[in-house]
Motif scaffolding. Sequence first.
Motif, PDB file in Angstrom:
ATOM      1  N   TYR A 244       1.020  -1.782   0.099  1.00 31.49           N
ATOM      2  CA  TYR A 244       0.061  -0.225   0.289  1.00 31.49           C
ATOM      3  C   TYR A 244       0.765   1.005   0.004  1.00 31.49           C
ATOM      4  O   TYR A 244       0.411   2.317  -0.886  1.00 31.49           O
ATOM      5  N   ALA A 245       1.986   1.458   0.474  1.00 38.36           N
ATOM      6  CA  ALA A 245       2.896   2.203   0.673  1.00 38.36           C
ATOM      7  C   ALA A 245       4.376   2.372   1.190  1.00 38.36           C
ATOM      8  O   ALA A 245       4.297   0.878   1.957  1.00 38.36           O
TER       9      ALA A 245
ATOM     10  N   THR B 154       5.918   3.701   3.489  1.00 36.66           N
ATOM     11  CA  THR B 154       6.210   3.246   5.141  1.00 36.66           C
ATOM     12  C   THR B 154       4.727   3.321   5.770  1.00 36.66           C
ATOM     13  O   THR B 154       3.869   3.620   5.396  1.00 36.66           O
TER      14      THR B 154
ATOM     15  N   ASP C  90       3.105   5.166   7.662  1.00 37.72           N
ATOM     16  CA  ASP C  90       2.410   6.310   8.224  1.00 37.72           C
ATOM     17  C   ASP C  90       1.692   6.728   6.750  1.00 37.72           C
ATOM     18  O   ASP C  90       0.484   6.979   7.399  1.00 37.72           O
ATOM     19  N   GLU C  91       2.009   6.061   5.486  1.00 35.36           N
ATOM     20  CA  GLU C  91       2.008   6.553   4.486  1.00 35.36           C
ATOM     21  C   GLU C  91       0.590   5.974   4.845  1.00 35.36           C
ATOM     22  O   GLU C  91      -0.514   5.971   3.666  1.00 35.36           O
TER      23      GLU C  91
ATOM     24  N   ALA D 110      -2.073   6.956   6.158  1.00 34.15           N
ATOM     25  CA  ALA D 110      -2.632   7.815   5.955  1.00 34.15           C
ATOM     26  C   ALA D 110      -3.847   7.343   4.495  1.00 34.15           C
ATOM     27  O   ALA D 110      -4.405   7.950   4.143  1.00 34.15           O
ATOM     28  N   TRP D 111      -2.861   6.463   3.458  1.00 36.93           N
ATOM     29  CA  TRP D 111      -3.650   5.757   2.487  1.00 36.93           C
ATOM     30  C   TRP D 111      -5.400   5.136   2.796  1.00 36.93           C
ATOM     31  O   TRP D 111      -6.420   5.473   1.741  1.00 36.93           O
TER      32      TRP D 111
END
Length: 583
Positions: A325-326, A328, A330-331, A334-335
């Motif tokens: 998905y991202a 990190t 944290d990302e 957010a996603w």
Amino acid sequence: MLQEISISNLGVITQATLPLGPGLTVVTGETGAGKTMVITALSLLLGRRADAGAVRNGAKHALAEAVVHLDPDHHVLEAASQSGAFIEPAGAHSELLLTRSLSAQGRSKATIGGRSAPVGLLGELGADLVAVHGQSDQIRLKEPAAQRDALDRFAGEGFSRTLSRYQRAYRQWREVTRQLSSLKQDSRDRMREAENLRLALAEIDALDPQPGEDEQLREAATKLGNVESLRTAAAQARGILDSEDFETPGVTTMVETARGVLAQAGADDQALQTFADRMAELGILASELSSDVAAYLADLDEEGPERLAQIEVRRAELNKLIRKYAPTIDEVLAWAESSRIRLEELGGDDTRIVELAEQSAKLHDQVVSLAADLTKSRNKAAKMLSKRVSEELTALAMPDARLIVEVQELDEPGAYGQDGISMLLAPHAGAAPRPLGKGASGGELSRVMLAIEVVLAAVDPVPTFVFDEVDQGVGGKAAVAIGERLAMLARHVQVIVVTHLPQVAAYADRHIRVIKNSDAAAQAGKGFTASDVVALDDGDRVRELARMLAGQEESDTAQAHAEELLADAQRLVDSLTKAAEGK
């Protein structure tokens, strides 16, 4: 109206000024003399497409300039003022200067009232000032769109307002219908997208990652992976800080010893007492640091290999999310947040489809209702336009001709309503009406177009009409009739006609001749041909009409015929003037 047109380096014209005014102005001259350059200049001034090939051979640029006089409250002046144009008073009128330059490389510039302006604005203003009609417009009159436009102009301002309302509703209906169709067609893709988002969010929620957790675990794993070296370093440091060996005492012991020595001598010197106090503070710091290092060692012993294994398992789980998905955690979080919002949007598609369907139905009803109003107005206008144009055709030497304007209902609404417009011409008694594009000759089309313009001038007036050889293919009585109708039209608006017919030119209030001058070098193919533009007096008009009649401007017989034409035309003009004064 147009007061004056100046032309520089356009076609065969090097420099010319055409004095204009109210009434009928005709432009004549030999074939190839440059008469059509007058129309080209006007086209430039009306913002139409510029062709670099029109620039005179050897010149760097061509220039067209027009002086226009309008009533002070004319809406064109208001629009020009908003663009920064300078408008000069001219008696009871206001004067506006329009210019258009064209370089030999094809670059074009426009000014309105002395200020630079977009060529498009020149076109917008020009559309309300001048209507230009040429042989290309005869061809265009065969097209359904041009026929519809003529009928709609005749239908008047009320119809125009209804058409504007219809077109707004039609555009809205089309847009809503497009959105609705898109939602329905994409519903399967949207369902698939929603299911994928639900699975992804369930996977993320099951692991419940915390902000910055991946970085924290990375640091913890690094620490535990090097536990022995960390333990050795911490133990060595603690030994140095708090050793109980008499031979190699620790820092805390040495600091305390130093403090005692200083304190004992401090009674004799306050400075040493100050050092002793500071040494006491250093001892406290060393003792606290020793305790912290001891606690660190204890923690290392408690975490051990089992904790490292737990951390690596958790890191592996989080890395699955990062790969999918991202970059990190944290990302990833957010996603997930944005995906929850998207999932709510997708979940509202069914509601949105219902809303759009209702909106589309309402707009469709509005479109159908307004289209019916347009059809009603067009049917009424079509009957009146057919009647008036047929009457004009009778006056144009087509006594048995009938123009029929048909309004047919289309299967679906379109951008201009739900009507198809067809103009049919029955040129002779007993002849079956046929579409203009199939049954009319060039001469007949010329007269039909002139008849339509004469009729439209009463309901949709433009200050100036320009006709470029619309009398092509016409002669005899028909030519005289065209001259009469142009003269009648010129009683109400300014009319400028480029013509090759003496029967038309005879009715002019103002006669301008374009004269071609070729030197010997030009005749040999090495020089240049130029044209002059001159305004003719009465005697010159007789000779010009004689040239147009017989090609012999000095012939007494031709001049006598020309004088007869002028006398007949003057009688009609006088009768028109008296009729106007009688009103």
